[in-house]
Structures are given as structure tokens and as C-alpha cells.
Design a protein around this motif. Structure first.
Motif, PDB file in Angstrom:
ATOM      1  N   TYR A  50       1.103  -1.415   0.002  1.00  0.00           N
ATOM      2  CA  TYR A  50      -0.283   0.200   0.082  1.00  0.00           C
ATOM      3  C   TYR A  50       0.693   1.154  -0.008  1.00  0.00           C
ATOM      4  CZ  TYR A  50      -3.308  -3.720   1.059  1.00  0.00           C
ATOM      5  OH  TYR A  50      -3.760  -5.096   0.766  1.00  0.00           O
ATOM      6  N   GLY A  51       1.873   0.942  -0.154  1.00  0.00           N
ATOM      7  CA  GLY A  51       3.025   1.966  -0.396  1.00  0.00           C
ATOM      8  C   GLY A  51       3.671   2.889   0.135  1.00  0.00           C
ATOM      9  N   THR A  52       4.528   3.499   0.847  1.00  0.00           N
ATOM     10  CA  THR A  52       5.095   4.400   2.013  1.00  0.00           C
ATOM     11  C   THR A  52       4.525   5.400   2.385  1.00  0.00           C
ATOM     12  OG1 THR A  52       7.035   4.559   1.009  1.00  0.00           O
ATOM     13  CG2 THR A  52       7.744   2.916   1.600  1.00  0.00           C
ATOM     14  N   GLU A  53       3.767   6.280   1.676  1.00  0.00           N
ATOM     15  CA  GLU A  53       2.782   6.602   2.315  1.00  0.00           C
ATOM     16  C   GLU A  53       1.837   7.376   2.860  1.00  0.00           C
ATOM     17  OE1 GLU A  53       4.445  10.283   2.121  1.00  0.00           O
ATOM     18  OE2 GLU A  53       6.210   8.925   1.050  1.00  0.00           O
ATOM     19  N   PRO A  54       0.953   8.223   4.243  1.00  0.00           N
ATOM     20  CA  PRO A  54       0.413   7.774   4.666  1.00  0.00           C
ATOM     21  C   PRO A  54      -1.144   8.024   4.437  1.00  0.00           C
ATOM     22  CG  PRO A  54       1.080  10.158   4.630  1.00  0.00           C
ATOM     23  CD  PRO A  54       2.347   9.060   4.406  1.00  0.00           C
ATOM     24  N   ASN A  55      -2.544   6.725   4.018  1.00  0.00           N
ATOM     25  CA  ASN A  55      -3.699   7.130   4.140  1.00  0.00           C
ATOM     26  C   ASN A  55      -3.933   8.881   3.588  1.00  0.00           C
ATOM     27  OD1 ASN A  55      -6.336   7.652   5.452  1.00  0.00           O
ATOM     28  ND2 ASN A  55      -6.693   6.628   3.202  1.00  0.00           N
ATOM     29  N   ARG A  56      -4.201   8.953   2.878  1.00  0.00           N
ATOM     30  CA  ARG A  56      -4.945  10.672   2.811  1.00  0.00           C
ATOM     31  C   ARG A  56      -5.893  11.206   3.679  1.00  0.00           C
ATOM     32  NH1 ARG A  56      -2.042  14.499   2.439  1.00  0.00           N
ATOM     33  NH2 ARG A  56      -0.594  12.678   1.293  1.00  0.00           N
ATOM     34  N   PHE A  57      -6.632  10.269   3.699  1.00  0.00           N
ATOM     35  CA  PHE A  57      -7.673  10.525   4.606  1.00  0.00           C
ATOM     36  C   PHE A  57      -7.077  11.063   6.535  1.00  0.00           C
ATOM     37  CE2 PHE A  57     -11.422   9.862   7.456  1.00  0.00           C
ATOM     38  CZ  PHE A  57     -12.225  11.197   7.968  1.00  0.00           C
ATOM     39  N   VAL A  58      -6.177  10.065   6.558  1.00  0.00           N
ATOM     40  CA  VAL A  58      -5.225  10.352   8.178  1.00  0.00           C
ATOM     41  C   VAL A  58      -4.869  11.227   7.883  1.00  0.00           C
ATOM     42  CG1 VAL A  58      -4.247   9.476   9.418  1.00  0.00           C
ATOM     43  CG2 VAL A  58      -5.954   7.598   8.081  1.00  0.00           C
ATOM     44  N   ALA A  59      -3.583  11.710   7.246  1.00  0.00           N
ATOM     45  CA  ALA A  59      -2.688  12.723   6.970  1.00  0.00           C
ATOM     46  C   ALA A  59      -3.571  13.903   6.892  1.00  0.00           C
ATOM     47  CB  ALA A  59      -2.067  12.875   5.877  1.00  0.00           C
ATOM     48  N   ASP A  60      -4.961  13.869   6.092  1.00  0.00           N
ATOM     49  CA  ASP A  60      -5.222  15.529   6.585  1.00  0.00           C
ATOM     50  C   ASP A  60      -6.339  15.832   7.861  1.00  0.00           C
ATOM     51  OD1 ASP A  60      -4.687  15.768   3.805  1.00  0.00           O
ATOM     52  OD2 ASP A  60      -6.984  14.943   2.897  1.00  0.00           O
ATOM     53  N   VAL A  61      -6.168  14.688   8.734  1.00  0.00           N
ATOM     54  CA  VAL A  61      -7.421  15.047   9.562  1.00  0.00           C
ATOM     55  C   VAL A  61      -6.527  14.826  10.700  1.00  0.00           C
ATOM     56  CG1 VAL A  61      -9.793  14.484   8.058  1.00  0.00           C
ATOM     57  CG2 VAL A  61      -8.604  13.560   9.771  1.00  0.00           C
ATOM     58  N   LEU A  62      -5.802  14.062  10.173  1.00  0.00           N
ATOM     59  CA  LEU A  62      -5.768  13.536  12.133  1.00  0.00           C
ATOM     60  C   LEU A  62      -4.560  14.561  12.955  1.00  0.00           C
ATOM     61  CD1 LEU A  62      -5.171  11.168  14.394  1.00  0.00           C
ATOM     62  CD2 LEU A  62      -3.605  11.092  13.097  1.00  0.00           C
ATOM     63  N   PRO A  63      -3.596  15.496  12.334  1.00  0.00           N
ATOM     64  CA  PRO A  63      -3.120  16.874  12.689  1.00  0.00           C
ATOM     65  C   PRO A  63      -4.291  17.506  13.269  1.00  0.00           C
ATOM     66  CG  PRO A  63      -1.808  16.447  11.233  1.00  0.00           C
ATOM     67  CD  PRO A  63      -3.536  15.380  10.901  1.00  0.00           C
ATOM     68  N   GLY A  64      -5.061  17.927  12.943  1.00  0.00           N
ATOM     69  CA  GLY A  64      -6.220  18.818  13.544  1.00  0.00           C
ATOM     70  C   GLY A  64      -6.984  18.389  14.328  1.00  0.00           C
ATOM     71  N   LEU A  65      -6.957  16.803  14.703  1.00  0.00           N
ATOM     72  CA  LEU A  65      -7.754  16.009  16.035  1.00  0.00           C
ATOM     73  C   LEU A  65      -7.081  16.108  17.063  1.00  0.00           C
ATOM     74  CD1 LEU A  65      -9.358  13.879  13.960  1.00  0.00           C
ATOM     75  CD2 LEU A  65     -10.766  15.875  14.513  1.00  0.00           C
ATOM     76  N   VAL A  66      -5.584  15.307  17.049  1.00  0.00           N
ATOM     77  CA  VAL A  66      -5.289  16.079  18.111  1.00  0.00           C
ATOM     78  C   VAL A  66      -3.874  16.761  19.041  1.00  0.00           C
ATOM     79  CG1 VAL A  66      -5.169  13.343  18.638  1.00  0.00           C
ATOM     80  CG2 VAL A  66      -3.733  14.561  17.143  1.00  0.00           C
ATOM     81  N   ASP A  67      -3.224  16.821  19.852  1.00  0.00           N
ATOM     82  CA  ASP A  67      -2.463  17.418  20.282  1.00  0.00           C
ATOM     83  C   ASP A  67      -0.966  16.901  19.706  1.00  0.00           C
ATOM     84  OD1 ASP A  67      -4.642  19.930  21.486  1.00  0.00           O
ATOM     85  OD2 ASP A  67      -4.067  18.684  23.718  1.00  0.00           O
ATOM     86  N   ASP A  68       0.250  18.499  19.962  1.00  0.00           N
ATOM     87  CA  ASP A  68       1.113  17.541  19.238  1.00  0.00           C
ATOM     88  C   ASP A  68       1.410  16.658  20.749  1.00  0.00           C
ATOM     89  OD1 ASP A  68       1.095  19.751  18.031  1.00  0.00           O
ATOM     90  OD2 ASP A  68       2.685  20.862  18.561  1.00  0.00           O
ATOM     91  N   GLY A  69       2.307  16.001  20.003  1.00  0.00           N
ATOM     92  CA  GLY A  69       2.609  14.518  21.308  1.00  0.00           C
ATOM     93  C   GLY A  69       1.665  13.395  21.649  1.00  0.00           C
ATOM     94  N   ALA A  70       0.481  13.351  21.100  1.00  0.00           N
ATOM     95  CA  ALA A  70      -0.593  12.569  21.110  1.00  0.00           C
ATOM     96  C   ALA A  70      -0.156  11.783  20.718  1.00  0.00           C
ATOM     97  CB  ALA A  70      -1.892  13.515  20.053  1.00  0.00           C
ATOM     98  N   ARG A  71      -0.846  10.623  22.016  1.00  0.00           N
ATOM     99  CA  ARG A  71      -0.227   9.211  21.651  1.00  0.00           C
ATOM    100  C   ARG A  71      -1.428   8.433  20.699  1.00  0.00           C
ATOM    101  NH1 ARG A  71      -1.322   7.578  28.458  1.00  0.00           N
ATOM    102  NH2 ARG A  71       0.748   8.191  29.089  1.00  0.00           N
ATOM    103  N   VAL A  72      -0.993   7.795  19.854  1.00  0.00           N
ATOM    104  CA  VAL A  72      -2.045   7.596  18.628  1.00  0.00           C
ATOM    105  C   VAL A  72      -1.689   5.715  18.158  1.00  0.00           C
ATOM    106  CG1 VAL A  72      -2.322   7.324  16.193  1.00  0.00           C
ATOM    107  CG2 VAL A  72      -1.754   9.404  17.456  1.00  0.00           C
ATOM    108  N   LEU A  73      -2.530   5.061  18.453  1.00  0.00           N
ATOM    109  CA  LEU A  73      -2.148   3.191  18.062  1.00  0.00           C
ATOM    110  C   LEU A  73      -3.331   3.517  16.302  1.00  0.00           C
ATOM    111  CD1 LEU A  73      -1.777   0.472  18.648  1.00  0.00           C
ATOM    112  CD2 LEU A  73      -4.112   0.641  20.044  1.00  0.00           C
ATOM    113  N   CYS A  74      -1.791   2.803  16.108  1.00  0.00           N
ATOM    114  CA  CYS A  74      -2.359   2.222  14.496  1.00  0.00           C
ATOM    115  C   CYS A  74      -2.709   0.616  14.137  1.00  0.00           C
ATOM    116  CB  CYS A  74      -0.889   2.434  13.418  1.00  0.00           C
ATOM    117  SG  CYS A  74      -1.098   4.191  13.377  1.00  0.00           S
ATOM    118  N   VAL A  75      -4.269   0.393  14.536  1.00  0.00           N
ATOM    119  CA  VAL A  75      -4.594  -0.927  14.662  1.00  0.00           C
ATOM    120  C   VAL A  75      -4.462  -1.756  12.767  1.00  0.00           C
ATOM    121  CG1 VAL A  75      -6.475  -2.550  15.103  1.00  0.00           C
ATOM    122  CG2 VAL A  75      -5.725  -0.219  16.460  1.00  0.00           C
TER     123      VAL A  75
END
Ligand SMILES: C[S@@+](CC[C@H](N)C(=O)[O-])C[C@H]1O[C@@H](n2cnc3c(N)ncnc32)[C@H](O)[C@@H]1O
Length: 207
Positions: A22-47
Motif C-alpha cells: 500500500y505504498g510508504t505514504e500515509p492514507n490521505r484521509f488520515v494525513a489530512d485530518v489527524l493533525p487537526g484532531l489531536v495535540d502535539d505529542g498525542a498517543r496514537v495507536l495504528c491498529v
């Protein structure tokens, strides 16, 4: 568990290639929205992080990132990609639900294309809700049944029953607040595995 139902065996075979399915670049939706949803340094689990395109990108954004993946081949590729990008990432070699994932620990969960049959799908989604802090957010993208009905060749399991509708997700993630829950036709360009017009559901849900 039959071979096709064991995600570790099934995905080991799919990921056993030199390039990234699936390539080495992030999913576009994730890259577009995640930074606006959480604070810097947030704990993220990629399931079900596969070969790590999302987890390694999250780590590169400065998020405290954990990739959980049942495939040993996937885990090796996640670690190789993280080393190549010189980012720190924690990995959990397991499937959801996992005893290695603490309850109410993560600020955000990322699930892209983690299709599974019932009851495994409900277990994955239930365990994801448990792992999320109150106020935390789930970002999810997956194929809808229209992907098969429209004869798309841009990826996804062959069986329409494994696809997710918005209604199915509303039920699985009941109790969360849906900030986005929409079925859309998008253009995918994610390695050989996801390329071309695709019918997907996108979800942002907050606990
Ligand atoms: C289509 S791949 C997507 C990989 C990655 N999320 C991406 O978008 O690049 C589906 C992934 O779901 C994972 N998976 C399947 N069942 C799982 C489970 N019970 N718990 C965690 N991951 C699972 C597989 O191992 C595989 O990596």
C-alpha cells in the motif's frame, strides 16, 4: 482458526514482497485530518498497521506512536520503514483485542482498511473503543459494499460481506460522537494494493 481467517498467516503472505503493498505514504484521509484532531505529542495507536505507512508517518509528525500488527512480516517492514525515516515507533506484534493494549490510554486510533469477518470485526472495534481515552478520536477508512457492486478493481476483500457501511460503523461505534461518517467515491493511489476509483466510508468518531 482456518488459514484464511488467521490474519497473521494471511497477511504474512501478502506482505512478503520487497516493495510496500500500500505504498510508504500515509492514507490521505488520515494525513489530512489527524493533525487537526489531536495535540502535539498525542498517543496514537495504528491498529492493523500493515507495513507501517500510517504509523511511521504519525511518528514523523511527533506523535507518540504505536503500531499494532498481527503479521510478523508486516512488523519487520514497519520497523525497517521507521529506521529508514529515522523515527521512533513502538510496535505490538498481536491482533486486536490485545492484552498488550492498555484501556483508555490513547488519544487517537487509526484504522485503515482493517476488514474482518464478524465476530472479529466487532472485537477489533470494541477493543479500539476500550483503548481510547475519553475525548479521544477514532479515524477510520474502509471499503463499502459498493466497491464490489460497482466492480471496482482498486482493492479490498472479494467478499462484499467484509465491507463496512456507514450504518454498520454507527452500530459498532455506538456511544461515540460522529464528527464525520460518510460514504464517498474517492481516487486511491496507495501502492499496487489500492489504486483507482474506490467506494469508501470515512469516519471520525470521538469518545
Ligand atoms: C488491507 S491491510 C491494511 C493495512 C494498513 N492499515 C494500511 O492501510 O496500509 C489490513 C490489515 O489489517 C490487519 N488485521 C487483520 N485482522 C486484524 C486484527 N484482528 N487485529 C489487528 N489487525 C488486523 C492485517 O494484518 C493487515 O495488516
Amino acid at each position: 482458526m482456518s488459514k484464511s481467517n488467521d490474519p497473521a498467516i494471511f497477511w504474512d503472505e501478502k506482505f512478503d514482497r520487497t516493495d510496500y503493498r500500500y505504498g510508504t505514504e500515509p492514507n490521505r484521509f488520515v494525513a489530512d485530518v489527524l493533525p487537526g484532531l489531536v495535540d502535539d505529542g498525542a498517543r496514537v495507536l495504528c491498529v492493523g498497521d500493515g507495513e507501517g505507512r500510517n504509523g511511521v508517518w504519525c511518528a514523523g509528525q511527533g506523535f507518540d506512536t504505536t503500531s499494532l500488527e498481527p503479521s510478523a512480516v508486516g512488523i519487520k517492514k514497519i520497523e525497517a520503514l521507521a529506521a529508514d525515516r529515522d523515527v521512533d515507533i513502538s510496535t505490538i506484534h498481536d491482533k486486536m483485542p490485545s492484552e498488550q493494549v492498555d484501556d483508555e490510554y490513547f488519544d487517537a486510533l487509526v484504522l485503515t482498511y482493517v476488514h474482518a469477518p464478524e465476530p472479529m470485526r466487532k472485537e477489533i472495534h470494541g477493543a479500539s473503543i476500550k483503548a481510547l481515552k475519553p475525548g479521544g478520536v477514532v479515524v477510520l477508512e474502509a471499503f463499502t459494499p459498493a466497491q464490489r457492486r460497482n466492480g471496482r478493481t482498486s482493492g479490498g476483500p472479494p467478499d462484499e460481506a467484509l465491507m463496512f457501511s456507514a450504518e454498520l460503523l454507527r452500530h459498532d461505534f455506538e456511544g461515540l460522537d460522529f464528527e464525520v461518517l460518510s460514504e464517498e467515491t474517492v481516487q486511491l493511489d496507495e501502492g499496487d494494493g489500492h489504486r483507482g476509483p474506490a467506494d469508501v466510508v470515512r469516519m471520525i468518531a470521538r469518545k
